[in-house]
Design a protein around this motif. Structure first.
Motif, PDB file in Angstrom:
ATOM      1  N   THR A 193       0.818  -1.212   0.000  1.00 33.79           N
ATOM      2  CA  THR A 193       0.000   0.000   0.000  1.00 33.79           C
ATOM      3  C   THR A 193       0.853   1.265   0.000  1.00 33.79           C
ATOM      4  N   THR A 194       2.151   1.092  -0.215  1.00 36.52           N
ATOM      5  CA  THR A 194       3.064   2.225  -0.279  1.00 36.52           C
ATOM      6  C   THR A 194       3.675   2.292  -1.675  1.00 36.52           C
ATOM      7  N   GLU A 195       4.436   3.351  -1.944  1.00 41.58           N
ATOM      8  CA  GLU A 195       5.058   3.507  -3.261  1.00 41.58           C
ATOM      9  C   GLU A 195       6.047   2.383  -3.538  1.00 41.58           C
ATOM     10  N   PHE A 196       6.786   1.965  -2.488  1.00 36.62           N
ATOM     11  CA  PHE A 196       7.761   0.888  -2.640  1.00 36.62           C
ATOM     12  C   PHE A 196       7.970   0.226  -1.289  1.00 36.62           C
ATOM     13  N   ILE A 197       8.649  -0.929  -1.323  1.00 36.19           N
ATOM     14  CA  ILE A 197       9.072  -1.623  -0.110  1.00 36.19           C
ATOM     15  C   ILE A 197      10.472  -2.160  -0.391  1.00 36.19           C
ATOM     16  N   LYS A 198      11.325  -2.125   0.612  1.00 35.96           N
ATOM     17  CA  LYS A 198      12.683  -2.640   0.415  1.00 35.96           C
ATOM     18  C   LYS A 198      12.640  -4.162   0.342  1.00 35.96           C
ATOM     19  N   LEU A 199      13.557  -4.720  -0.431  1.00 36.05           N
ATOM     20  CA  LEU A 199      13.552  -6.154  -0.707  1.00 36.05           C
ATOM     21  C   LEU A 199      13.567  -6.989   0.567  1.00 36.05           C
ATOM     22  N   PRO A 224       5.195  -1.815  -7.211  1.00 38.36           N
ATOM     23  CA  PRO A 224       4.163  -2.581  -7.925  1.00 38.36           C
ATOM     24  C   PRO A 224       4.572  -2.808  -9.372  1.00 38.36           C
ATOM     25  N   GLY A 225       4.363  -4.022  -9.839  1.00 40.55           N
ATOM     26  CA  GLY A 225       4.760  -4.403 -11.195  1.00 40.55           C
ATOM     27  C   GLY A 225       6.034  -5.222 -11.202  1.00 40.55           C
ATOM     28  N   TYR A 264       6.757 -14.202  -7.067  1.00 43.28           N
ATOM     29  CA  TYR A 264       5.864 -13.262  -6.393  1.00 43.28           C
ATOM     30  C   TYR A 264       5.732 -12.015  -7.251  1.00 43.28           C
ATOM     31  N   GLN A 265       4.503 -11.616  -7.505  1.00 40.91           N
ATOM     32  CA  GLN A 265       4.252 -10.385  -8.264  1.00 40.91           C
ATOM     33  C   GLN A 265       3.766  -9.329  -7.286  1.00 40.91           C
ATOM     34  N   ILE A 266       4.385  -8.165  -7.349  1.00 43.10           N
ATOM     35  CA  ILE A 266       4.021  -7.079  -6.441  1.00 43.10           C
ATOM     36  C   ILE A 266       2.938  -6.242  -7.107  1.00 43.10           C
ATOM     37  N   ILE A 267       1.857  -6.055  -6.365  1.00 36.19           N
ATOM     38  CA  ILE A 267       0.725  -5.270  -6.896  1.00 36.19           C
ATOM     39  C   ILE A 267       0.397  -4.140  -5.936  1.00 36.19           C
TER      40      ILE A 267
END
Length: 68
Positions: free
Chosen positions: A7-13, A54-55, A65-68
């Motif tokens: 739910t954020t712009e990005f997340i660290k790996l 996301p994407g 795993y696909q990030i959405i």
């Protein structure tokens, strides 16, 4: 392929791996990433702070795993 919703712009790996229950701890994630066992968008990634958006697709331990 499993979908992981953020739910954020990005997340660290390393945070993503913990969030998605790929690993039990952040320390384990850091170790596996450093060993080159995690792929991001088809390429080995050794940067635990890599920003995943996301994407993006992450592959670990035979799972995609696909990030959405």
């Amino acid at each position: 392929m499993k979908q992981i919703k953020i739910t954020t712009e990005f997340i660290k790996l390393d945070q993503l791996m913990k969030f998605a229950d790929m690993v039990d701890s952040g320390g384990e994630a850091k170790m596996l990433i450093a060993q080159g066992l995690v792929l991001v968008n088809g390429e080995i990634c050794t940067q635990r702070g890599k920003k995943i958006r996301p994407g993006d697709e992450v592959e670990f331990d035979g799972q995609n795993y696909q990030i959405i």
